[in-house]
Design an enzyme around this catalytic site. Structure first.
Site, PDB file in Angstrom:
ATOM      1  N   ARG A   1      64.546 168.370  37.762  1.00  0.00           N
ATOM      2  CA  ARG A   1      62.644 167.716  37.909  1.00  0.00           C
ATOM      3  C   ARG A   1      62.594 166.742  36.908  1.00  0.00           C
ATOM      4  NH1 ARG A   1      61.977 171.804  42.598  1.00  0.00           N
ATOM      5  NH2 ARG A   1      63.820 171.968  43.845  1.00  0.00           N
TER       6      ARG A   1
ATOM      7  N   GLY B   1      53.177 158.897  24.561  1.00  0.00           N
ATOM      8  CA  GLY B   1      53.237 157.969  22.818  1.00  0.00           C
ATOM      9  C   GLY B   1      54.028 156.830  23.300  1.00  0.00           C
TER      10      GLY B   1
ATOM     11  N   ILE C   1      45.582 162.324  20.248  1.00  0.00           N
ATOM     12  CA  ILE C   1      46.587 163.142  20.464  1.00  0.00           C
ATOM     13  C   ILE C   1      48.312 161.697  19.846  1.00  0.00           C
ATOM     14  CG2 ILE C   1      45.430 164.148  22.462  1.00  0.00           C
ATOM     15  CD1 ILE C   1      47.790 163.008  24.074  1.00  0.00           C
ATOM     16  N   ASP C   2      48.054 160.833  20.362  1.00  0.00           N
ATOM     17  CA  ASP C   2      49.277 160.586  19.493  1.00  0.00           C
ATOM     18  C   ASP C   2      49.672 160.562  18.233  1.00  0.00           C
ATOM     19  OD1 ASP C   2      49.501 159.333  22.572  1.00  0.00           O
ATOM     20  OD2 ASP C   2      49.287 157.588  21.493  1.00  0.00           O
TER      21      ASP C   2
ATOM     22  N   ASP D   1      42.826 153.607  17.196  1.00  0.00           N
ATOM     23  CA  ASP D   1      43.020 151.706  15.446  1.00  0.00           C
ATOM     24  C   ASP D   1      42.417 150.404  16.633  1.00  0.00           C
ATOM     25  OD1 ASP D   1      44.962 151.482  17.784  1.00  0.00           O
ATOM     26  OD2 ASP D   1      46.112 149.776  17.318  1.00  0.00           O
ATOM     27  N   GLY D   2      41.642 150.660  18.256  1.00  0.00           N
ATOM     28  CA  GLY D   2      40.828 149.860  18.493  1.00  0.00           C
ATOM     29  C   GLY D   2      39.356 150.641  17.950  1.00  0.00           C
TER      30      GLY D   2
ATOM     31  N   ARG E   1      23.365 189.887  18.681  1.00  0.00           N
ATOM     32  CA  ARG E   1      24.893 190.576  18.364  1.00  0.00           C
ATOM     33  C   ARG E   1      24.943 189.890  16.737  1.00  0.00           C
ATOM     34  NH1 ARG E   1      28.457 192.962  22.338  1.00  0.00           N
ATOM     35  NH2 ARG E   1      26.493 194.761  22.631  1.00  0.00           N
TER      36      ARG E   1
ATOM     37  N   ARG F   1      28.271 194.542  15.137  1.00  0.00           N
ATOM     38  CA  ARG F   1      30.032 195.883  15.614  1.00  0.00           C
ATOM     39  C   ARG F   1      31.098 195.429  15.126  1.00  0.00           C
ATOM     40  NH1 ARG F   1      26.643 197.196  19.606  1.00  0.00           N
ATOM     41  NH2 ARG F   1      26.883 197.162  21.418  1.00  0.00           N
TER      42      ARG F   1
END
Ligand code: ADP
Length: 747
Positions: free
Chosen positions: A292, A209, A165-166, A119-120, A565, A654
């Site tokens: 963990r 996120g 990616i969010d 968005d930026g 090929r 091939r």
């Protein structure tokens, strides 16, 4: 990429020129957009420039803005990140930076830009667009450009594509990169789950996120996690007790590990951040268990793009290029996204504004508003997750006896669907019965109750634990099927499978009045890699199979690097060309052969001529994808022989028959999420039928993002029964895009 460009010196009438850039955070799949933009623009007769290092490249000019040609975007589909670089640009935020950017563009005759970013970047580009006329006046006054140049480029026309990616943008179902990030997260959760189970450990997994819980929620569903914490839907007060109680209950019901997924922007109802470390401390203190933390960080941005992050950005990139090539000077800029597998346009700044509203809603505690802004399927998945993640409550009134069976070929995601149906059904108080061995198993009495713990670990496992068979029961067996349904007190039936499942159920429907056991509601859920069923644009398993095809072809391409090929790759699908077509689109094949289009001698003659000419001109690799049933005579072997004969020794040929590896493999995140969603819907629908004393037979359909049940009796109207595929395949409309990007137009 490309060559130095002739400047617009104001004397010649320049061609339409567009620029493409990637900006802000990188995301897998950006390269597919760049490739599509470049090739579409060239095909449309425009000049196209790649801008390196995002908006900073516009400011810098010089060799950061290079003319791109057809070949310069070859072999980039499979690469992660962005090959033209991205940056955050402080200069572009300043007026003088944007003034330099305008000068650099006008001097090259560019007045159209496709911006791929968050968005930026999109709002920065829109600001630039709105200032453009003023900037050009300033440049004329400063003598940097001529009045004629300014006259020729009175407006800047932009189109935006969201690379993030969010999956945090309003105006598109998916952002470029989100599906691949989900792959990375789910791979990590799968890996953690196996080690956690060995030691009976708990893991807290933190995913990206800050304001958007998409990755956390979907990875929790696909990874079979116990608990998820997202910014838009903070847990109710007292969540710490609830979480610990759920984890304890999961353990006593058979889980050997516990996994909590935390979005980096998770918070509680009072707005206090919930950190992964905080959750870990809580679990160790309360459960006394080794816990963990894994913070996935930049791994989520890495790796090769998924199949979806190749074909979706290709569609979107193609549309974005056409948007700016055809734009009227005063046109409102559009965000080019995807909605229900179709290209979807939204006014750019409206999308940006609505996206920016969500963090504001979260900050003011309006979580309902934030959830609503994410859309109805997001809300639905929160509800579904709650149904399947927790051990069935004991205080719900007893429900009905619902049986699940498979029919048809194997598809990744069958187990996921069964697990979700069982757990969702248990959460609603039903008794869930698993039929081992399809319809024959039902007749033979292989029916047993499935508990919450019985389906533990099934979420991400390929194959079919219940077993499946392509056998369609004969009319003579209906009596036995009916008796078996009665004997086991089955009140509703969920049939999870491929074409044979649909066909078997459809045939039984024709005879249902004659059999008392058939007087129950029945619903079919589509699982097949072939994607050849009605009602569903994507059946469960098809995304996984596409992923297998893409990764196999990536390796083939690498293996052929050192030689000249041609590969003819044969893929599954029976008479449905979806896998071949989308596979070709996702790997950038030169040619695809489908049964839907037929394979004709005249086309083959043209293909051979083009292939020979392109190898003569320096091409090193040619990829043709052939659906397994595209043609009886023009088999894969025939095509190889034909191409080899005509090669004149200039290249070798091939065959590669991908075969059953396409059916194997663990289900992709999308197939897991989709299977879970459909299974929960089917159980709800069956419950509704029982409550309403109805006995309909149908199959689940997803139309315009909404789930519904289509009466099974309409199947012959929707399916070509001879070739076992939907009459009107949606993806065949994409053929012109595939053609436009595969073959370089002649001069
Ligand atoms: P994203 O595009 O991923 O949201 P950013 O918000 O960091 O990433 O924006 C990327 C770049 O876009 C910034 O470095 C800046 O050059 C440009 N940009 C962002 N907002 C503006 C703005 N309001 N005015 C001008 N440029 C901006």
């Amino acid at each position: 990429m490309g060559s130095a460009a002739p400047a617009d010196n104001g004397t010649v009438s320049p061609r339409t020129a567009i620029a493409v850039l990637t900006s802000g955070g990188d995301a897998q799949g950006m390269n597919a957009v760049v490739r599509a933009v470049v090739r579409t623009a060239i095909g449309a007769g425009a000049d196209v420039y790649a801008v390196y290092e995002g908006l900073q490249g516009l400011v810098d000019g010089g060799d950061r803005i290079k003319k791109a040609d057809w070949g310069s975007v070859g072999s980039i589909l499979h690469r992660g990140g962005t090959v033209i670089g991205t940056a955050r640009s402080a200069d572009f935020r300043r007026h003088d930076g944007r003034l330099r950017a305008a000068r650099n563009l006008v001097q090259l005759g560019i007045d159209r830009i496709v911006v791929i970013g968050g968005d930026g970047s999109l709002s920065g580009a829109d600001l630039f667009r709105s200032e453009w006329t003023g900037l050009l006046t300033e440049l004329v006054e400063q003598g940097e450009i001529s009045a004629e140049q300014a006259e020729r480029h009175t407006h800047l026309m932009i189109a935006g594509v969201v690379g993030s990616i969010d999956n945090d943008m309003v105006g598109t179902d998916m952002t470029v990169g989100a599906d691949t990030a989900l792959h990375r997260i789910v791979e990590a959760i799968d890996a953690l789950a196996s080690t956690a189970a060995s030691h009976q450990r708990s893991f807290v997994v933190e995913v990206m996120g800050r304001h958007c819980g998409y990755l956390a929620l979907m990875s929790a569903i696909a990874g079979g996690a116990d608990y998820v914490l997202i910014p838009e839907n903070p847990p109710a007060d007292g969540w710490e007790d609830d979480m610990c109680a759920r984890l304890r209950a999961g353990r006593s019901a058979g889980r050997r590990d516990s996994i909590v997924v935390v979005a980096e922007g998770a918070r509680d109802r009072s707005g206090q951040p919930i950190t992964s470390q905080g959750v870990r401390d809580l679990l160790e203190a309360r459960l006394g268990e080794d816990t963990r933390v894994t913070i996935l960080g930049h791994v989520q941005r890495g790796g090769t793009p998924s199949a979806f992050d190749r074909w979706m950005p290709t569609l979107v990139g193609h549309a974005a290029a056409m948007e700016v090539v055809d734009a009227r000077p005063d046109a409102e800029p559009q965000l080019i996204g995807i909605h229900n597998n179709r290209v979807h346009r939204t006014p750019l700044m409206e999308a940006v504004e609505r996206t920016r509203e969500i963090p504001r809603l979260i900050d003011t505690g309006d979580y309902e508003g934030a959830m609503a802004a994410r859309g109805s399927s997001f809300t639905e998945m929160v509800r579904v997750f709650q149904g399947i993640a927790q051990v069935a409550p004991t205080d719900v009134p007893p429900g009905s006896r619902i049986a699940i069976l498979h029919a048809g070929g194997l598809a990744p995601g069958m187990n996921t669907a069964v697990r979700a149906a069982v757990r969702f059904g248990l959460s609603r108080g039903h008794t869930m019965l698993g039929v081992q061995g399809s319809f024959q198993g039902l007749i033979d009495g292989h029916v047993s109750e499935l508990t919450w713990g019985d389906v533990e670990g099934w979420v991400g496992v390929g194959g079919a634990e219940l077993g499946t068979s392509r056998a369609v029961p004969s009319v003579e067996q209906y009596y036995a099927v009916s008796r078996a349904l009665e004997n086991h007190g089955i009140e509703a039936l969920l049939v999870i499978g491929g074409h044979s499942a649909y066909e078997a159920t459809y045939r039984m429907l024709q005879e249902r009045d004659r059999y008392p056991g058939f007087q129950i509601p029945v619903i079919c859920l589509p699982t097949t890699i072939d994607n050849n069923l009605p009602g569903s644009e994507m059946t469960i398993g098809t995304d996984t199979a596409l992923g297998e095809i893409v990764s196999a072809v990536d390796r083939l391409k690498q293996s052929a690097m050192a030689s000249r090929r041609c590969f003819v790759v044969e893929v599954m699908g029976r008479y449905c060309g979806y896998l071949a077509f989308m596979g070709a689109m996702s790997v950038g094949a030169e040619r695809v052969y489908l049964h839907e289009n037929g394979v004709h001698l005249a086309d083959l003659t043209t293909d051979v001529a083009e292939m020979v000419a392109s190898f003569a001109a320096g091409r090193r690799f040619h990829l043709a994808i052939r659906n397994e049933a595209a043609s009886v005579g023009y088999s894969t072997e025939f095509l190889c022989q034909l191409f080899a004969e005509e090669s004149g020794g200039a290249f070798d040929v091939r065959p590669m028959v991908l075969g059953h590896l396409q059916q194997g493999g663990n289900p992709s995140p999308y197939d897991r999420v989709h299977a879970t969603r459909l299974a929960a819907y089917c159980v709800d629908w069956l419950s509704g039928q029982i409550v309403a004393d109805k006995r309909e037979w149908g199959f689940v359909a997803l139309t315009d993002g909404v789930l519904s049940t289509v009466p099974l009796k309409t199947m012959p109207d929707l399916v070509d029964m001879e070739f076992r595929r939907p009459i009107d395949p949606w993806w065949l409309e994409l053929q012109p895009i595939m053609d436009a990007l595969a073959t370089e137009p002649a001069e």
